[in-house]
Design an enzyme around this catalytic site. Structure first.
Site, PDB file in Angstrom:
ATOM      1  N   GLU A  19       2.636  14.528  -2.289  1.00 50.08           N
ATOM      2  CA  GLU A  19       1.518  13.846  -2.936  1.00 50.08           C
ATOM      3  C   GLU A  19       0.492  13.278  -1.951  1.00 50.08           C
ATOM      4  O   GLU A  19      -0.311  12.426  -2.302  1.00 50.08           O
ATOM      5  CB  GLU A  19       2.061  12.717  -3.819  1.00 50.08           C
ATOM      6  CG  GLU A  19       2.955  13.233  -4.920  1.00 50.08           C
ATOM      7  CD  GLU A  19       3.819  12.140  -5.519  1.00 50.08           C
ATOM      8  OE1 GLU A  19       3.300  11.390  -6.365  1.00 50.08           O
ATOM      9  OE2 GLU A  19       4.990  12.030  -5.137  1.00 50.08           O
ATOM     10  N   SER A 145       4.966  11.971  -9.598  1.00 51.61           N
ATOM     11  CA  SER A 145       3.824  12.769 -10.055  1.00 51.61           C
ATOM     12  C   SER A 145       4.218  14.103 -10.676  1.00 51.61           C
ATOM     13  O   SER A 145       3.488  15.083 -10.594  1.00 51.61           O
ATOM     14  CB  SER A 145       2.832  13.018  -8.915  1.00 51.61           C
ATOM     15  OG  SER A 145       2.161  11.844  -8.581  1.00 51.61           O
ATOM     16  N   TYR A 219      -3.902  15.655 -11.766  1.00 50.47           N
ATOM     17  CA  TYR A 219      -4.907  15.418 -10.737  1.00 50.47           C
ATOM     18  C   TYR A 219      -6.013  16.465 -10.687  1.00 50.47           C
ATOM     19  O   TYR A 219      -6.762  16.515  -9.722  1.00 50.47           O
ATOM     20  CB  TYR A 219      -4.215  15.313  -9.366  1.00 50.47           C
ATOM     21  CG  TYR A 219      -3.225  14.168  -9.338  1.00 50.47           C
ATOM     22  CD1 TYR A 219      -3.644  12.856  -9.487  1.00 50.47           C
ATOM     23  CD2 TYR A 219      -1.855  14.405  -9.202  1.00 50.47           C
ATOM     24  CE1 TYR A 219      -2.745  11.806  -9.489  1.00 50.47           C
ATOM     25  CE2 TYR A 219      -0.948  13.361  -9.185  1.00 50.47           C
ATOM     26  CZ  TYR A 219      -1.396  12.067  -9.331  1.00 50.47           C
ATOM     27  OH  TYR A 219      -0.499  11.025  -9.337  1.00 50.47           O
ATOM     28  N   ARG A 258       3.826   1.683 -14.002  1.00 55.08           N
ATOM     29  CA  ARG A 258       3.428   2.480 -15.165  1.00 55.08           C
ATOM     30  C   ARG A 258       4.654   3.209 -15.696  1.00 55.08           C
ATOM     31  O   ARG A 258       5.354   3.889 -14.935  1.00 55.08           O
ATOM     32  CB  ARG A 258       2.359   3.501 -14.778  1.00 55.08           C
ATOM     33  CG  ARG A 258       1.604   4.091 -15.984  1.00 55.08           C
ATOM     34  CD  ARG A 258       0.830   5.337 -15.632  1.00 55.08           C
ATOM     35  NE  ARG A 258       1.745   6.447 -15.399  1.00 55.08           N
ATOM     36  CZ  ARG A 258       1.787   7.148 -14.285  1.00 55.08           C
ATOM     37  NH1 ARG A 258       0.996   6.864 -13.261  1.00 55.08           N
ATOM     38  NH2 ARG A 258       2.653   8.161 -14.161  1.00 55.08           N
ATOM     39  N   ASP A 260       6.224   5.968 -18.333  1.00 54.57           N
ATOM     40  CA  ASP A 260       5.862   7.168 -19.083  1.00 54.57           C
ATOM     41  C   ASP A 260       6.861   7.424 -20.200  1.00 54.57           C
ATOM     42  O   ASP A 260       8.066   7.195 -20.038  1.00 54.57           O
ATOM     43  CB  ASP A 260       5.815   8.381 -18.150  1.00 54.57           C
ATOM     44  CG  ASP A 260       4.763   8.232 -17.065  1.00 54.57           C
ATOM     45  OD1 ASP A 260       3.793   7.489 -17.276  1.00 54.57           O
ATOM     46  OD2 ASP A 260       4.918   8.862 -15.999  1.00 54.57           O
ATOM     47  N   GLU A 276      10.318   7.679 -17.161  1.00 53.82           N
ATOM     48  CA  GLU A 276      10.448   7.077 -15.836  1.00 53.82           C
ATOM     49  C   GLU A 276       9.484   5.910 -15.712  1.00 53.82           C
ATOM     50  O   GLU A 276       8.540   5.774 -16.506  1.00 53.82           O
ATOM     51  CB  GLU A 276      10.169   8.091 -14.724  1.00 53.82           C
ATOM     52  CG  GLU A 276       8.751   8.617 -14.712  1.00 53.82           C
ATOM     53  CD  GLU A 276       8.515   9.610 -13.577  1.00 53.82           C
ATOM     54  OE1 GLU A 276       9.239   9.555 -12.577  1.00 53.82           O
ATOM     55  OE2 GLU A 276       7.597  10.433 -13.714  1.00 53.82           O
ATOM     56  N   ASN A 278       7.010   4.291 -12.792  1.00 51.10           N
ATOM     57  CA  ASN A 278       6.374   4.589 -11.518  1.00 51.10           C
ATOM     58  C   ASN A 278       5.955   3.275 -10.866  1.00 51.10           C
ATOM     59  O   ASN A 278       5.134   2.536 -11.423  1.00 51.10           O
ATOM     60  CB  ASN A 278       5.151   5.483 -11.773  1.00 51.10           C
ATOM     61  CG  ASN A 278       4.508   5.996 -10.506  1.00 51.10           C
ATOM     62  OD1 ASN A 278       4.617   5.385  -9.452  1.00 51.10           O
ATOM     63  ND2 ASN A 278       3.823   7.117 -10.622  1.00 51.10           N
ATOM     64  N   GLY A 282      -0.963   5.931  -9.295  1.00 45.55           N
ATOM     65  CA  GLY A 282      -2.164   6.386  -8.599  1.00 45.55           C
ATOM     66  C   GLY A 282      -3.355   5.470  -8.825  1.00 45.55           C
ATOM     67  O   GLY A 282      -3.457   4.776  -9.841  1.00 45.55           O
TER      68      GLY A 282
END
Length: 330
Positions: A19, A145, A219, A258, A260, A276, A278, A282
């Site tokens: 990443e 990611s 992305y 964050r 998900d 998950e 995070n 980002g």
């Protein structure tokens, strides 16, 4: 600890993980925003000499804009702890657990947070037979990611059992987490720490025309539509926010996180599963946390400044705790 402006912030970015490009985008965005708000900023593209460069920079605080290993798995956090530096986002223990999807399950599920079942499999096991009924998901245990995620369906062009020559994450990773595929919708909820504790910034639905929310969709501009706030029932919004805050607290996250979700809307609340959490979301122009913060009335510049000051608060609290512990031992 009191500081006179300008505070000196070292923005740690880049590194050598998959990443890296995203981390560079995040890092430069953060650095630009902090400079615009009057901070003194040193940009550090992390190499093996990172400790020396941080020592030479001698910042008041480090903004950790790294993604993936080693910036998100506790390695850099341990280094920064040893150096006595304040840094943004979560600490060592939280990072070790949250980067590992299986450890995350073991931490969250006992607290009533629903996650898909599944198990760790080796690539050799995959070549001998399917670990779960198709469709199922394969993902690396320690990547972020959505790097290396594959959905294996009945009509997948990978063979049955999986052919070693077929393109997939089994060619790159010796072990993978196999989970049942949950049909439905992609949702995500960000959490931000503040004076009154953590609060959810909202829920976003990620609408993907083809495939799933993988690295490329995350992305690449135009590949995913962000519906923010998500057009979902109020009880599902509240449940996402509640689960995100609980995950943030159970894992011991700091600054922002964050979480998900996958939601089978035919099952209502029973169809909502955490995938998950995070700990290093980002901070690029396409990133979800800045987008949700903006919906909550927090600009990008305000967000990064809040994270810097939260890092200093956490660092001071750790120092006070160590001081009290030392006094108790005296």
């Amino acid at each position: 600890m009191m500081f006179d402006k300008p505070l000196h912030v070292a923005v740690l970015m880049g590194g050598w993980a998959n990443e890296r490009p995203v981390s560079l985008m995040s890092g430069h965005g953060v650095a630009d925003a902090l400079e615009a708000r009057g901070f003194r900023v040193t940009r550090i593209d992390m190499g093996r000499d990172v400790a020396l460069r941080l020592h030479e920079a001698a910042p008041d605080v480090v903004f950790n804009a790294l993604h993936g290993v080693p910036g998100e798995d506790g390695s850099v956090q341990g280094l920064l702890d040893l150096m006595g530096l304040a840094y943004t986002h979560s600490g060592l223990a939280t990072s070790v657990i949250a980067i590992d999807k299986q450890l995350t399950k073991q931490a969250l599920v006992p607290h009533g947070i629903p996650m898909p079942g599944g198990r760790i499999v080796t690539r050799e096991e995959l070549y001998q037979g399917d670990p779960l009924p198709r469709p199922f998901v394969l993902k690396p245990v320690n990547e972020g990611s959505s790097v290396g995620v594959a959905i294996v369906t009945a009509d997948s062009n990978v063979g049955n059992p999986i052919n070693p020559q077929a393109t997939g994450p089994w060619q790159e990773f010796a072990e993978l987490l196999a989970e049942p595929f949950i049909k439905g919708r992609e949702l995500t909820a960000a959490v931000l720490d503040g004076p009154d504790g953590p609060r959810a910034l909202g829920v976003t639905e990620l609408v993907i025309e083809n495939g799933f929310y993988d690295y490329e969709h995350k992305y690449t501009e135009g590949r995913t539509v962000h519906v923010c706030p998500a057009q979902i029932p109020a009880d599902i919004t509240k449940l996402c926010e509640d689960y995100a805050i609980r995950a943030h607290q159970v894992l011991g996250c700091h600054g922002t996180s964050r979480t998900d979700f996958r939601w089978d809307d035919e099952l209502g609340a029973a169809g909502l599963f955490v995938l998950e959490t995070n700990t290093q979301p980002g901070m690029t122009p396409l990133s979800l946390v800045p987008e949700q913060a903006a919906q909550a009335g927090i600009s990008y510049g305000e967000l990064v400044e809040l994270l810097v000051h939260e890092a200093l608060r956490v660092h001071a609290a750790k120092a006070n705790k160590r001081g009290r512990h030392g006094a108790d031992q005296a």
